[in-house]
Design an enzyme around this catalytic site. Sequence first.
Site, PDB file in Angstrom:
ATOM      1  N   ASP A   1       0.836  -1.203   0.000  1.00 53.75           N
ATOM      2  CA  ASP A   1       0.000   0.000   0.000  1.00 53.75           C
ATOM      3  C   ASP A   1       0.875   1.259   0.000  1.00 53.75           C
ATOM      4  OD1 ASP A   1      -2.318   1.900   0.983  1.00 53.75           O
ATOM      5  OD2 ASP A   1      -3.277  -0.031   0.672  1.00 53.75           O
ATOM      6  N   ASP A   2       0.305   2.368   0.395  1.00 59.09           N
ATOM      7  CA  ASP A   2       0.915   3.695   0.334  1.00 59.09           C
ATOM      8  C   ASP A   2       2.284   3.732   1.022  1.00 59.09           C
ATOM      9  OD1 ASP A   2       1.321   6.400   0.073  1.00 59.09           O
ATOM     10  OD2 ASP A   2      -0.499   7.004   1.123  1.00 59.09           O
TER      11      ASP A   2
ATOM     12  N   ARG B   1      -5.855  16.429   2.863  1.00 60.01           N
ATOM     13  CA  ARG B   1      -4.826  15.407   3.127  1.00 60.01           C
ATOM     14  C   ARG B   1      -3.485  15.842   2.523  1.00 60.01           C
ATOM     15  NH1 ARG B   1      -3.318   9.767   1.418  1.00 60.01           N
ATOM     16  NH2 ARG B   1      -3.008   8.554   3.313  1.00 60.01           N
TER      17      ARG B   1
ATOM     18  N   LYS C   1      -4.382  -1.560  -6.498  1.00 56.87           N
ATOM     19  CA  LYS C   1      -5.372  -0.854  -5.685  1.00 56.87           C
ATOM     20  C   LYS C   1      -5.298   0.622  -6.069  1.00 56.87           C
ATOM     21  CE  LYS C   1      -6.797   0.178  -0.927  1.00 56.87           C
ATOM     22  NZ  LYS C   1      -6.503  -0.005   0.509  1.00 56.87           N
ATOM     23  N   TRP C   2      -6.394   1.135  -6.628  1.00 59.35           N
ATOM     24  CA  TRP C   2      -6.447   2.483  -7.202  1.00 59.35           C
ATOM     25  C   TRP C   2      -7.198   3.393  -6.244  1.00 59.35           C
ATOM     26  CZ3 TRP C   2      -5.267   3.698 -12.596  1.00 59.35           C
ATOM     27  CH2 TRP C   2      -5.610   5.001 -12.971  1.00 59.35           C
ATOM     28  N   ASP C   3      -6.484   4.292  -5.576  1.00 61.01           N
ATOM     29  CA  ASP C   3      -7.089   5.105  -4.524  1.00 61.01           C
ATOM     30  C   ASP C   3      -7.341   6.530  -5.011  1.00 61.01           C
ATOM     31  OD1 ASP C   3      -8.121   5.690  -2.030  1.00 61.01           O
ATOM     32  OD2 ASP C   3      -6.345   5.014  -0.926  1.00 61.01           O
ATOM     33  N   MET C   4      -8.186   7.260  -4.273  1.00 60.15           N
ATOM     34  CA  MET C   4      -8.475   8.667  -4.569  1.00 60.15           C
ATOM     35  C   MET C   4      -8.970   9.287  -3.267  1.00 60.15           C
ATOM     36  SD  MET C   4     -11.445  10.718  -5.736  1.00 60.15           S
ATOM     37  CE  MET C   4     -11.592  12.132  -6.812  1.00 60.15           C
ATOM     38  N   ASN C   5      -8.100  10.028  -2.575  1.00 60.33           N
ATOM     39  CA  ASN C   5      -8.341  10.379  -1.175  1.00 60.33           C
ATOM     40  C   ASN C   5      -8.862  11.781  -0.923  1.00 60.33           C
ATOM     41  OD1 ASN C   5      -7.837   8.149   0.668  1.00 60.33           O
ATOM     42  ND2 ASN C   5      -5.791   8.101  -0.213  1.00 60.33           N
TER      43      ASN C   5
ATOM     44  N   CYS D   1     -10.870   2.336  -5.061  1.00 59.59           N
ATOM     45  CA  CYS D   1     -10.857   2.833  -3.687  1.00 59.59           C
ATOM     46  C   CYS D   1     -10.925   4.347  -3.742  1.00 59.59           C
ATOM     47  CB  CYS D   1      -9.588   2.381  -2.964  1.00 59.59           C
ATOM     48  SG  CYS D   1      -9.459   2.928  -1.237  1.00 59.59           S
TER      49      CYS D   1
ATOM     50  N   ASP E   1     -12.913   2.338   4.669  1.00 51.06           N
ATOM     51  CA  ASP E   1     -11.724   2.298   5.513  1.00 51.06           C
ATOM     52  C   ASP E   1     -12.055   1.821   6.926  1.00 51.06           C
ATOM     53  OD1 ASP E   1      -9.942   3.079   3.585  1.00 51.06           O
ATOM     54  OD2 ASP E   1      -9.916   5.187   4.153  1.00 51.06           O
TER      55      ASP E   1
END
Length: 593
Positions: free
Chosen positions: A229-230, A306, A339-343, A389, A411
């Site tokens: 992950d990140d 963020r 895993k494609w995130d967008m926060n 995500c 989450d």
Amino acid sequence: RDDYYGLEVVLSYSLFEKIDIIARSARICNKTGAPLKVTRALSASIDLPRADFDMIGLYGAHIRERQLDRTPLRHGIQSVESRRGASSHQHNPFAALVSRETTEFSGDAYGAALIYSGNFVISAEVDSFDTTRFQLGINPFDFSWKLEDGEEFVTPEAVMTYTDQGLNRMSQNFHNAFRHHLGHTRIRNKVRPIVINNWEATYFDFDEEKLFGIIDCCKGLGIDTFVLDDGWFGKRYNDVCSLGDWVVNKDKLPHGLDPIIERCEQNGMSFGLWFEPEMVSEDSDLYRAHPEWAIHKEGRPFCTGRCQLVLDLANPEVLEYLKKALSDVLANHRISYVKWDMNRHITDAYSSALPADRQPEIYHRYMLNLYALLDYLNKRFPDVAFEGCSGGGGRFDPAMLYYSPQIWTSDDTDAIERCRIQYGTSMVYPASSISAHVSASPNHQTGRLTPFETRGNVAMAGAFGYELDLTKLTDEERALVRKQVAQYHAYYDIIQNGDLYRLVSPFENDVCCAWEYVSADRSEALLTFVVTKCRVGFTTFIRLRGLDPEKRYQDVETGRIYSGDTLMNVGVNLSRYWKDSESLICHFREVTE
């Protein structure tokens, strides 16, 4: 056709008779000889000659997504919508109009969902004649589109269904539509891997040796994929820098990704990687080189969330950069899962690539180029499975399912909280799309202590995996992991391809909840029962649904045999002294002798 202006609108319908689904979209064709400005372009509008409806939507927030909301219609307009540049945690692009007496298993239900990931609106207007107008589409808020002569504008598809058999049948119709008719066939039908994600195990605090320890602990457990992950890129030690710089952090991983991948393969696993491609940090090489690529107006104050900004995907240069940056990583490493995130959501909506009269196009152009990027990567890397995500479940919508067959649901990994989140999500979305992991106890979000078995039983209701530090598990817990993995494989077909029946709602019952899956041929059923908050000595019989009343079924665990008629009309006696957060799964199989 509007003969005065020369404008044409083509309405397209796709009919799925076997599952009671209609998909509808509109194509606006400019044949006027001059530019037109489109300010409102909805996908569907339906007039229903009655007003005695409740409106059901899915509201929420970060770590509290898709909670059920049911409100009687009144004269005037009620709506659910997003203006955030994404479908959002706050509202989902789904709503239903149901009769006041409608329950899970009886009554009228008109459901509608929008295959779109951006700003949307779904509204119901009751007029003075008690007629209800039900509409959905792109949100007209801060939207317009300049349509040159000869050009066309196509709206997203609206997916609609009607049933007189209650909310559960409405949900089954959506599930069948999205499982069988949405997305690339290869991706849609691919068996979901069991993943272990390191986020809640390490957060940003990891190095090569710590990752090796987690990966080595997977040996013999049956886990398919390790997802890093990140924190693996740039100078990423926290969330204040490096988004956009998709090169390996050599301070943490001095030998790059290859040793991590090789260690996974030595333990019989594939490797997956986290990206947040749509974002950029102010403290990044990318932002320093191209500050104009971030969504904000140069020279004016702007908001960060963020500690990051959103890349301007309305800009074709950004699209091409992301195609290359992501392809460079995927092409040079053996990566099977992304895993494609967008926060964060869009604020300060301004594109340096658009002229003044096209600035209101930014939200929709962003979506079109996001889809173009995902389409490009899906086609170039057909063996990579993509998981969506967005700060958890902040972009859990049908359009993202087209490119990502499963989405990180929230989450919040607490099993009891997940009962509500996953229950609400199931109103529209099938189990195969709901990423659900076993996490640590006490839970990182709620502090709740939950039995390992319950965490597994709840996660089993989706695309199953783990979100914890395997190096800290006891021998007993490792044995439970092996048992859960075996159960997931044994139950996979019935959960992912069977019919869901919601039996006891956690929104209506403060003691327990229950759900069931039934195979297509009605030869098997899987009942999950969770005690959300114990009540001493309470009596409960859980009545199953969807079985053949003439068949006999055996409880695989106890050996007891019941008729389908008994299971559906009397139920399974689960009366005993339960503790908080206890649960069980009952597997029933047809007896043919």
